[in-house]
Design a protein around this motif. Structure first.
Motif, PDB file in Angstrom:
ATOM      1  N   LEU A   8      -7.879  -0.542   8.475  1.00  0.00           N
ATOM      2  CA  LEU A   8      -7.430  -1.362   9.021  1.00  0.00           C
ATOM      3  C   LEU A   8      -6.548  -2.377   8.926  1.00  0.00           C
ATOM      4  O   LEU A   8      -4.833  -2.878   8.532  1.00  0.00           O
ATOM      5  N   GLN A   9      -7.517  -3.140   8.744  1.00  0.00           N
ATOM      6  CA  GLN A   9      -7.143  -4.703   8.075  1.00  0.00           C
ATOM      7  C   GLN A   9      -6.073  -4.586   7.036  1.00  0.00           C
ATOM      8  O   GLN A   9      -5.821  -4.754   5.977  1.00  0.00           O
ATOM      9  N   GLN A  10      -7.036  -4.032   5.287  1.00  0.00           N
ATOM     10  CA  GLN A  10      -6.388  -3.356   4.825  1.00  0.00           C
ATOM     11  C   GLN A  10      -4.791  -3.069   4.563  1.00  0.00           C
ATOM     12  O   GLN A  10      -4.127  -3.316   3.984  1.00  0.00           O
ATOM     13  N   VAL A  11      -4.303  -2.578   4.947  1.00  0.00           N
ATOM     14  CA  VAL A  11      -3.714  -0.629   5.400  1.00  0.00           C
ATOM     15  C   VAL A  11      -2.442  -2.480   5.901  1.00  0.00           C
ATOM     16  O   VAL A  11      -1.151  -2.627   5.755  1.00  0.00           O
ATOM     17  N   MET A  12      -2.804  -2.748   6.921  1.00  0.00           N
ATOM     18  CA  MET A  12      -2.429  -4.383   7.783  1.00  0.00           C
ATOM     19  C   MET A  12      -1.769  -5.391   6.794  1.00  0.00           C
ATOM     20  O   MET A  12      -0.550  -5.982   6.772  1.00  0.00           O
ATOM     21  N   MET A  13      -2.358  -5.744   5.910  1.00  0.00           N
ATOM     22  CA  MET A  13      -1.923  -6.688   4.710  1.00  0.00           C
ATOM     23  C   MET A  13      -0.613  -5.908   4.563  1.00  0.00           C
ATOM     24  O   MET A  13       0.362  -6.698   4.427  1.00  0.00           O
ATOM     25  N   THR A  14      -0.480  -4.642   3.664  1.00  0.00           N
ATOM     26  CA  THR A  14       0.827  -4.807   3.391  1.00  0.00           C
ATOM     27  C   THR A  14       1.300  -3.805   5.173  1.00  0.00           C
ATOM     28  O   THR A  14       2.912  -4.604   4.598  1.00  0.00           O
ATOM     29  N   VAL A  15       1.502  -3.206   5.373  1.00  0.00           N
ATOM     30  CA  VAL A  15       2.498  -3.365   6.692  1.00  0.00           C
ATOM     31  C   VAL A  15       3.286  -3.974   7.150  1.00  0.00           C
ATOM     32  O   VAL A  15       4.349  -4.820   7.616  1.00  0.00           O
ATOM     33  N   ALA A  16       2.201  -5.171   7.780  1.00  0.00           N
ATOM     34  CA  ALA A  16       2.555  -6.484   8.033  1.00  0.00           C
ATOM     35  C   ALA A  16       3.568  -7.090   7.688  1.00  0.00           C
ATOM     36  O   ALA A  16       4.433  -8.137   8.334  1.00  0.00           O
ATOM     37  N   GLN A  17       3.694  -7.430   6.015  1.00  0.00           N
ATOM     38  CA  GLN A  17       4.695  -7.324   5.369  1.00  0.00           C
ATOM     39  C   GLN A  17       6.030  -6.881   5.627  1.00  0.00           C
ATOM     40  O   GLN A  17       7.866  -7.799   5.012  1.00  0.00           O
ATOM     41  N   LYS A  18       6.221  -5.784   6.154  1.00  0.00           N
ATOM     42  CA  LYS A  18       7.692  -4.812   6.597  1.00  0.00           C
ATOM     43  C   LYS A  18       8.622  -5.482   7.554  1.00  0.00           C
ATOM     44  O   LYS A  18       9.754  -5.739   7.178  1.00  0.00           O
ATOM     45  N   VAL A  19       8.277  -5.586   8.907  1.00  0.00           N
ATOM     46  CA  VAL A  19       8.655  -5.795   9.708  1.00  0.00           C
ATOM     47  C   VAL A  19       7.515  -6.463  10.990  1.00  0.00           C
ATOM     48  O   VAL A  19       6.394  -6.563  10.799  1.00  0.00           O
ATOM     49  N   PRO A  20       8.326  -6.958  12.226  1.00  0.00           N
ATOM     50  CA  PRO A  20       7.539  -7.893  13.158  1.00  0.00           C
ATOM     51  C   PRO A  20       6.539  -7.004  14.334  1.00  0.00           C
ATOM     52  O   PRO A  20       8.112  -5.752  14.169  1.00  0.00           O
ATOM     53  N   PHE A  21       5.841  -7.162  14.608  1.00  0.00           N
ATOM     54  CA  PHE A  21       4.733  -6.704  15.391  1.00  0.00           C
ATOM     55  C   PHE A  21       4.388  -6.718  15.683  1.00  0.00           C
ATOM     56  O   PHE A  21       3.145  -7.711  15.628  1.00  0.00           O
ATOM     57  N   GLU A  22       3.189  -6.276  17.014  1.00  0.00           N
ATOM     58  CA  GLU A  22       1.841  -7.523  17.724  1.00  0.00           C
ATOM     59  C   GLU A  22       1.257  -5.964  17.306  1.00  0.00           C
ATOM     60  O   GLU A  22       1.100  -4.757  18.564  1.00  0.00           O
ATOM     61  N   LEU A  23      -0.219  -6.245  16.890  1.00  0.00           N
ATOM     62  CA  LEU A  23      -0.822  -5.326  16.709  1.00  0.00           C
ATOM     63  C   LEU A  23      -1.708  -5.037  17.889  1.00  0.00           C
ATOM     64  O   LEU A  23      -1.951  -5.955  18.190  1.00  0.00           O
ATOM     65  N   VAL A  24      -2.243  -3.556  18.375  1.00  0.00           N
ATOM     66  CA  VAL A  24      -3.169  -3.483  19.139  1.00  0.00           C
ATOM     67  C   VAL A  24      -3.601  -2.094  18.337  1.00  0.00           C
ATOM     68  O   VAL A  24      -3.952  -1.421  17.931  1.00  0.00           O
TER      69      VAL A  24
END
Ligand SMILES: Cc1cc2nc3c(=O)[nH]c(=O)nc-3n(C[C@H](O)[C@H](O)[C@H](O)COP(=O)(O)OP(=O)(O)OC[C@H]3O[C@@H](n4cnc5c(N)ncnc54)[C@H](O)[C@@H]3O)c2cc1C
Lengths: 270, 340
Positions: A76-92
């Motif tokens: 999840l951490q790996q994937v979030m590195m990319t996804v987090a760059q796309k749009v604002p959200f709060e991860l659960v």
């Protein structure tokens, strides 16, 4: 009347579609060979759901987007590195297997619990988004069960478009047979929407958004609770790769006219 | 054998779709007794049409509220029929309407669902289903202990039941709907204009167009309007269904000169659809595995491509014609026109 939405997107990771996959027998059922080593991406249809959620949140001031993700923490951490760059959200984040051979019902139970535990969530403004199918199990079951568990029964699958009308009602286009869309009007949230491709291109990377998201992503990953996800009651008799090799006849240096004749004969023969 | 329920909904005209008759055929092939449950505005005509199928009984949920494909009412109806039938195994056609609700229904019943099932079989009273994982890249055969077990059977995978019509006695199953069930209204169907309607699930032939149709051709130019004409002319003459590679539909999204009738709904493959047709013709597609898995369920496959090393040459098509698709399709259209 509030026009802000609380949008919870359910989405996890899948092996990068460019990878060759091979099934193997794991200790608790089938798995993928080197599953933990395979590069992963955000599940494509869940990705569309996330981008649509961000788009809607932007157009309805005061809205907020959560991304609820169940997967192995490290991946999840790996994937979030990319996804987090796309749009604002709060991860659960929830820590557990994200493979295709687990039960949708188990995943849905864990996701619904996580959604219920979001502090201060206003269910009357809740939109639960996700992909209409995953690229792993591909069952289209998880979102329905999440909805049932949350008591949300305005449900839509294969969604390509959501429009908010002036009276706050939602117009939703769902894919049906024959390249058509069914149009529904849902009076008000809450609702569950399983997205197909939607209408938005993938947003470009935005380092500022990335930095803002990552401040929440890292603690969320550290807090990730283990989720009990398995496949109890299911017996896999076999999991096999298709035998897809055909004996391809290659026709070369033949005039178009002759090829056309052969094709027409083939097309018109019963 | 356990109690089996064939769960189907009627179409707008009161008939049963072919997929529903296939679910009936699949249930019969298991060899045990079965019950038929129907949902729709009116189900008598549909029940009469399958009166001779050998069902132990016919159950029906009817009323104007059940004419719409809406989650709340469909789930309530399906739940009621499953309970009335006391079914351990439910076999339903995987229509968009049932796909929307069956997992939710299984949850309400305390059971489980398997969707996109491509085969159902029974050996020594044990039922197994086949389904694909990782976007049609591997196939599993599985059994379950949970009941009820709701099985959504993909269209085009089993023989449809055939038999004579008669008159069936349908037992009405009552469903109480709350106001909350009516928060959503289905207001209509949006479809491309009839002459633009190029997705035809029941067609014998699938034509797949690839990005090559919009690429620079040997004369150094693109010929997109010509490509459009060739493709539409072919579809009109053959009534084939149209599919597209991912690249070609993505081009439309990027606002390039493209085939105007292509949408995301046309895309086949790993992140598109996996249609089932007896024959398929791929044109101007490079088609690398694993992305063109949408072709897995096309029986006879042929391809036209300028590149002898294109993906289709590697054991995916029965015949690869190394040729200019513009020239070949123009001739094909000519021949089809004169044959009429
Ligand atoms: C995550 C992911 C998911 C994907 N999912 C899918 C999917 O679901 N479906 C899918 O299709 N792809 C998918 N792809 C993309 C896939 O990998 C290929 O990029 C794509 O299918 C190639 O499209 P194409 O064959 O139309 O175009 P190209 O690769 O551009 O090939 C064009 C072909 O046209 C030929 N050509 C050009 N002119 C002529 C002519 N006059 N006559 C004959 N032939 C001609 C060329 O020789 C060439 O072989 C996916 C990729 C990724 C990364």
């Amino acid at each position: 009347m509030s026009t802000a939405y609380q949008i919870v997107v359910c989405g996890s990771l899948v092996p990068d579609p460019l990878q060759t996959l091979e099934p193997v027998a794991g200790p608790s059922g089938p798995a993928l060979k080197n599953e933990m080593m395979l590069p992963a991406v955000l599940d494509p249809w869940a990705g569309h759901a996330l981008f649509e959620a961000a788009h809607l949140a932007k157009s309805a001031p005061g809205s907020k987007v959560w991304l609820v993700s169940l997967g192995p923490k490290a991946k999840l951490q790996q994937v979030m590195m990319t996804v987090a760059q796309k749009v604002p959200f709060e991860l659960v984040a929830l820590d557990g297997p994200a493979g295709g051979f687990t039960e949708a019902a188990d995943v849905a139970a864990a996701l619904a619990d996580a959604i219920n535990a979001i502090p201060g969530l206003d269910k009357s403004r809740l939109l639960v988004f996700g992909g209409w199918e995953s690229a792993s199990r591909g069952a289209g079951a998880t979102m329905q069960i999440v909805g049932e568990r949350l008591g949300v029964t305005n449900q839509f699958q294969g969604v390509d478009k959501l429009t908010v009308a002036a009276d706050g009602s939602l117009e939703i286009l769902e894919r049906i047979e024959g390249g058509k869309h069914q149009v529904s009007k849902c009076a008000a949230p809450p609702a569950v929407l399983g997205w197909a491709t939607g209408n938005l291109p993938e947003p470009p990377n935005n380092p500022q958004v990335g930095m803002m998201n990552m401040r929440v992503v890292m603690p969320a990953l550290q807090r990730a609770k283990p989720a009990k996800v398995a496949a109890e009651g299911v017996k896999f008799a076999s999991v096999t790769l298709p035998k897809q090799q055909r004996d391809t006849k290659i026709v070369k240096d033949v005039p178009a006219e002759e090829i056309a004749r052969e094709l027409v004969a083939w097309i018109t023969k019963d | 054998m356990e109690t089996i329920l064939v769960l189907a909904h009627t179409e707008a005209d009161g008939s049963l779709a072919k997929a529903a008759l296939e679910a009936l055929g699949a249930a019969k092939s298991l060899g045990g007794a079965f019950v038929v449950g129907l949902v729709g505005e009116n189900v008598q005509a549909a029940a009469n049409n399958i009166a001779s199928c050998g069902a132990a009984k016919f159950l029906g949920v009817t009323g104007a509220e059940f004419s719409q494909a809406r989650y709340t009412t469909d789930a309530a109806a399906a739940e009621a029929v499953c309970k009335a039938a006391g079914a351990a195994i439910v076999i339903a056609p995987a229509t968009s309407r049932w796909n929307r609700v069956l997992a939710g229904v299984a949850h309400r019943l305390g059971g489980r669902t398997d969707t996109h099932v491509t085969a159902v079989s029974a050996a020594d009273g044990v039922v197994s289903v086949n389904r694909w994982y990782y976007r049609q890249r591997m196939e599993a055969v599985l059994q379950r202990t949970q009941r009820p077990w709701v099985i959504a059977l993909e269209a085009g995978c089993c023989e449809a039941w055939k038999g004579s019509a008669g008159s069936a006695a349908v037992e009405a199953v009552a469903v109480t709907l709350t106001d909350a069930c009516k928060q959503t209204t289905v207001t209509g169907v949006r479809a491309p204009a009839a002459d633009q309607q190029t997705i035809r699930p029941d067609a014998k032939l699938l034509l797949v167009a690839g990005a090559g149709w919009t690429k620079t051709q040997p004369d150094g130019k693109t010929h997109t309007p010509e490509a459009e004409k060739l493709i539409l002319d072919f579809l009109r003459q053959t009534q084939a269904s149209l599919g597209s590679s991912k690249s070609l539909v993505d081009l439309s999204g990027e606002g390039q000169a493209v085939l105007t009738f292509m949408t995301h709904l046309h895309q086949i493959g790993q992140t598109g659809s996996t249609p089932r047709h007896p024959k398929g013709l791929s044109t101007c597609c490079h088609g690398e595995e694993p992305h063109t898995v949408g072709w897995r369920f096309i029986n006879e496959r042929r391809a036209i491509d300028l590149n002898p090393n294109c993906g289709w040459a590697r054991g995916k098509a029965d015949v690869l014609y190394v040729a200019d698709a513009f020239a070949v399709m123009a001739k094909v259209n000519e021949l089809l026109a004169t044959a009429k």
